[in-house]
Motif scaffolding. Structure first.
Motif, PDB file in Angstrom:
ATOM      1  N   ALA A 147       0.838  -1.142   0.098  1.00 12.20           N
ATOM      2  CA  ALA A 147       0.056  -0.088  -0.038  1.00 12.20           C
ATOM      3  C   ALA A 147       0.864   1.306   0.181  1.00 12.20           C
ATOM      4  O   ALA A 147       0.510   2.225  -0.712  1.00 12.20           O
ATOM      5  N   ASP A 148       2.105   1.130   0.934  1.00  9.67           N
ATOM      6  CA  ASP A 148       2.791   2.480   0.864  1.00  9.67           C
ATOM      7  C   ASP A 148       3.436   2.732  -0.719  1.00  9.67           C
ATOM      8  O   ASP A 148       3.514   3.982  -0.713  1.00  9.67           O
ATOM      9  N   ASN A 180       1.956   1.944  -3.200  1.00  8.69           N
ATOM     10  CA  ASN A 180       0.920   2.208  -4.231  1.00  8.69           C
ATOM     11  C   ASN A 180       0.698   0.967  -5.101  1.00  8.69           C
ATOM     12  O   ASN A 180       0.319   1.261  -6.616  1.00  8.69           O
ATOM     13  N   ILE A 181       1.026  -0.199  -4.816  1.00 10.22           N
ATOM     14  CA  ILE A 181       1.131  -1.296  -5.653  1.00 10.22           C
ATOM     15  C   ILE A 181       0.124  -2.324  -4.776  1.00 10.22           C
ATOM     16  O   ILE A 181       0.290  -3.695  -5.174  1.00 10.22           O
ATOM     17  N   ASP A 182      -0.962  -2.028  -3.970  1.00  7.69           N
ATOM     18  CA  ASP A 182      -1.718  -3.024  -3.424  1.00  7.69           C
ATOM     19  C   ASP A 182      -2.842  -3.260  -4.264  1.00  7.69           C
ATOM     20  O   ASP A 182      -4.025  -2.906  -3.918  1.00  7.69           O
ATOM     21  N   THR A 183      -2.445  -3.974  -5.279  1.00  6.24           N
ATOM     22  CA  THR A 183      -3.428  -4.262  -6.217  1.00  6.24           C
ATOM     23  C   THR A 183      -3.591  -5.647  -6.593  1.00  6.24           C
ATOM     24  O   THR A 183      -2.663  -6.393  -5.949  1.00  6.24           O
ATOM     25  N   PRO A 184      -4.829  -5.866  -7.147  1.00  8.40           N
ATOM     26  CA  PRO A 184      -4.854  -7.511  -7.338  1.00  8.40           C
ATOM     27  C   PRO A 184      -3.589  -8.262  -8.047  1.00  8.40           C
ATOM     28  O   PRO A 184      -3.275  -9.294  -7.856  1.00  8.40           O
ATOM     29  N   THR A 185      -2.924  -7.530  -8.881  1.00 12.16           N
ATOM     30  CA  THR A 185      -1.903  -7.903  -9.827  1.00 12.16           C
ATOM     31  C   THR A 185      -0.655  -8.494  -8.611  1.00 12.16           C
ATOM     32  O   THR A 185      -0.085  -9.307  -9.050  1.00 12.16           O
ATOM     33  N   PHE A 186      -0.469  -7.175  -7.922  1.00 13.32           N
ATOM     34  CA  PHE A 186       0.961  -7.718  -7.150  1.00 13.32           C
ATOM     35  C   PHE A 186       0.237  -8.426  -5.902  1.00 13.32           C
ATOM     36  O   PHE A 186       1.398  -9.270  -5.477  1.00 13.32           O
ATOM     37  N   ALA A 230      10.933  -6.340  -0.819  1.00 13.89           N
ATOM     38  CA  ALA A 230      10.921  -6.100   0.415  1.00 13.89           C
ATOM     39  C   ALA A 230       9.228  -6.146   0.889  1.00 13.89           C
ATOM     40  O   ALA A 230       8.806  -6.715   1.831  1.00 13.89           O
ATOM     41  N   ALA A 231       8.382  -5.544   0.027  1.00 13.22           N
ATOM     42  CA  ALA A 231       7.050  -5.072   0.323  1.00 13.22           C
ATOM     43  C   ALA A 231       6.431  -6.769  -0.021  1.00 13.22           C
ATOM     44  O   ALA A 231       5.356  -6.953   0.545  1.00 13.22           O
ATOM     45  N   ILE A 232       6.942  -7.364  -1.092  1.00  8.10           N
ATOM     46  CA  ILE A 232       6.191  -8.634  -1.496  1.00  8.10           C
ATOM     47  C   ILE A 232       6.441  -9.716  -0.094  1.00  8.10           C
ATOM     48  O   ILE A 232       5.578 -10.521   0.313  1.00  8.10           O
ATOM     49  N   ILE A 233       7.697  -9.662   0.341  1.00  3.68           N
ATOM     50  CA  ILE A 233       7.897 -10.526   1.325  1.00  3.68           C
ATOM     51  C   ILE A 233       7.224 -10.054   2.470  1.00  3.68           C
ATOM     52  O   ILE A 233       6.931 -11.132   3.384  1.00  3.68           O
ATOM     53  N   ASP A 234       7.181  -8.912   2.734  1.00  5.02           N
ATOM     54  CA  ASP A 234       6.203  -8.479   4.132  1.00  5.02           C
ATOM     55  C   ASP A 234       4.783  -8.889   3.899  1.00  5.02           C
ATOM     56  O   ASP A 234       4.155  -9.095   4.701  1.00  5.02           O
ATOM     57  N   HIS A 235       4.350  -8.766   2.869  1.00  2.13           N
ATOM     58  CA  HIS A 235       3.050  -9.279   2.562  1.00  2.13           C
ATOM     59  C   HIS A 235       2.631 -10.875   2.732  1.00  2.13           C
ATOM     60  O   HIS A 235       1.824 -11.399   3.491  1.00  2.13           O
ATOM     61  N   ILE A 236       3.695 -11.668   2.132  1.00  2.48           N
ATOM     62  CA  ILE A 236       3.818 -13.204   2.812  1.00  2.48           C
ATOM     63  C   ILE A 236       3.868 -13.355   4.090  1.00  2.48           C
ATOM     64  O   ILE A 236       3.104 -14.108   4.696  1.00  2.48           O
TER      65      ILE A 236
END
Length: 354
Positions: A111-112, A114-120, A146-152
């Motif tokens: 979200a920070d 701006n890629i808090d999208t269905p694709t990401f 880092a953002a993707i790993i954080d989401h996981i």
């Protein structure tokens, strides 16, 4: 002020002005990279003694010896609780030089960015396969990963292993268990760590950089055997990324590697950073998914046709870099000429407004 005091003063100033990098060179005053441009400070020119005091002040004895032996060295340094710096030291004709990349202490979320999208989110939720994040140096690959790993970490009960040189963003386990390994500190090499990771019950493996044939081969094997592997490459488009991986291997191995890559590839994110209207920077992303059509093109060595498949693959969440750049212009986030510099072909981009 002694060398270490001056270094800490530069660290604080870099954080204050939101610099991405500090540049130190004998014979020049310290400089910052801010919003993509080099900005000189009004400080004194650095001497050889200044440089040695400043840099050796943040290095261990072992790191100093490694640098003196090899004439260049990479390491990371945590500055209080304010941020980490990825530091590269090297020699040049006037003596020592260094570039220090600021890594924010706070991991930015999807979200920070701006890629808090269905694709990401889809990319973050792959249970297996290979995901590549590519782009030139300083394009924000590490921040995106880092953002993707954080989401996981926040959404999955997984075992995550990262192999980095050096560790940049420090994660703490939330729903997942995270083990972060630094090359030359916790392991001898990417190869050794990746080979070992396959015996460490991982669900997710992040490889900081796919540098050589053996690392790429091991990453493909890990992706084929039920793990999701994230890696980075210094390429500027999805098609060039596929070419780069295959070209690393000798001719007689290429058909087998094409087959392995076509089976394991889940997605390629190619990104670049642009100056934003009003200050700051924004990322543009080309996204390619491993659809059946893309897998066939890889298998049949028809990489030149890949761009067209991405262009027409919006229903699958795919987008070319030029399409992403045009979206940023239409959203009034970047100037057209700034976007054109990053386009596949500047002249074609400026003449085609759609």
């Amino acid at each position: 002020m002694n060398g270490l005091g001056l270094m800490f003063k530069l660290f604080s100033k870099a954080i204050e002005v939101r610099a991405s990098d500090i540049h130190l060179t004998v014979g020049e005053p310290p400089s910052f990279r801010i919003d993509g441009s080099i900005v000189r400070t009004d400080g004194d020119e650095l001497t050889a003694n200044n440089m040695k005091e400043m840099l050796y002040g943040v290095m261990t004895q072992e790191q100093q010896e490694e640098y003196e032996q090899n004439w260049e060295y990479d390491f990371s340094y945590a500055f209080e609780d304010k941020g980490r710096f990825r530091i590269n030291i090297f020699n040049q004709n006037r003596g020592m030089a260094s570039v220090l990349r600021l890594i924010p202490s706070k991991i930015l979320t999807l979200a920070d960015l701006n890629i808090d999208t269905p694709t990401f989110k889809k990319i973050s939720e792959f249970p297996r396969g290979l995901v590549l994040v590519t782009g030139p140096t300083g394009s924000g690959k590490s921040t995106t990963l880092a953002a993707i790993i954080d989401h996981i970490n926040k959404t999955r009960e997984d075992h995550i292993i990262t192999i980095e040189d050096p560790i940049e963003f420090v994660h703490s386990g939330q729903k997942s268990i995270i083990n972060q390994r630094e090359v030359h500190r916790d392991t001898k090499s990417f190869n050794a760590a990746l080979r070992s990771a396959l015996r460490e019950d991982p669900d997710v493996v992040l490889v900081g950089e796919l540098r050589d044939l053996e690392t790429i081969r091991l990453a493909l094997t890990a992706a084929e055997t039920g793990h999701v592997v994230f890696g980075t490459l210094h390429t500027n488009s999805a098609s060039k990324t596929i070419d780069r991986i295959i070209d690393v291997f000798p001719g007689d191995e290429k058909p087998m590697i094409r087959s392995m890559l076509s089976e394991s590839l889940q997605a390629v994110i190619s990104q670049t950073l642009l100056k934003k209207i009003g200050g700051g920077r924004v990322a543009a992303h080309e996204i390619m998914f491993g659809t059946d059509a893309i897998k066939n093109l890889i298998r049949e060595d028809k990489i030149a046709q890949m761009h067209s498949s991405i262009q027409t693959g919006s229903k699958d969440g795919m987008i070319t870099m030029d399409q992403a750049l045009r979206t940023l212009i239409n959203n009034r986030e970047v100037e057209e000429m700034e976007a054109a510099k990053k386009a596949k072909n500047m002249k074609d981009f400026l003449s085609n407004k759609s």
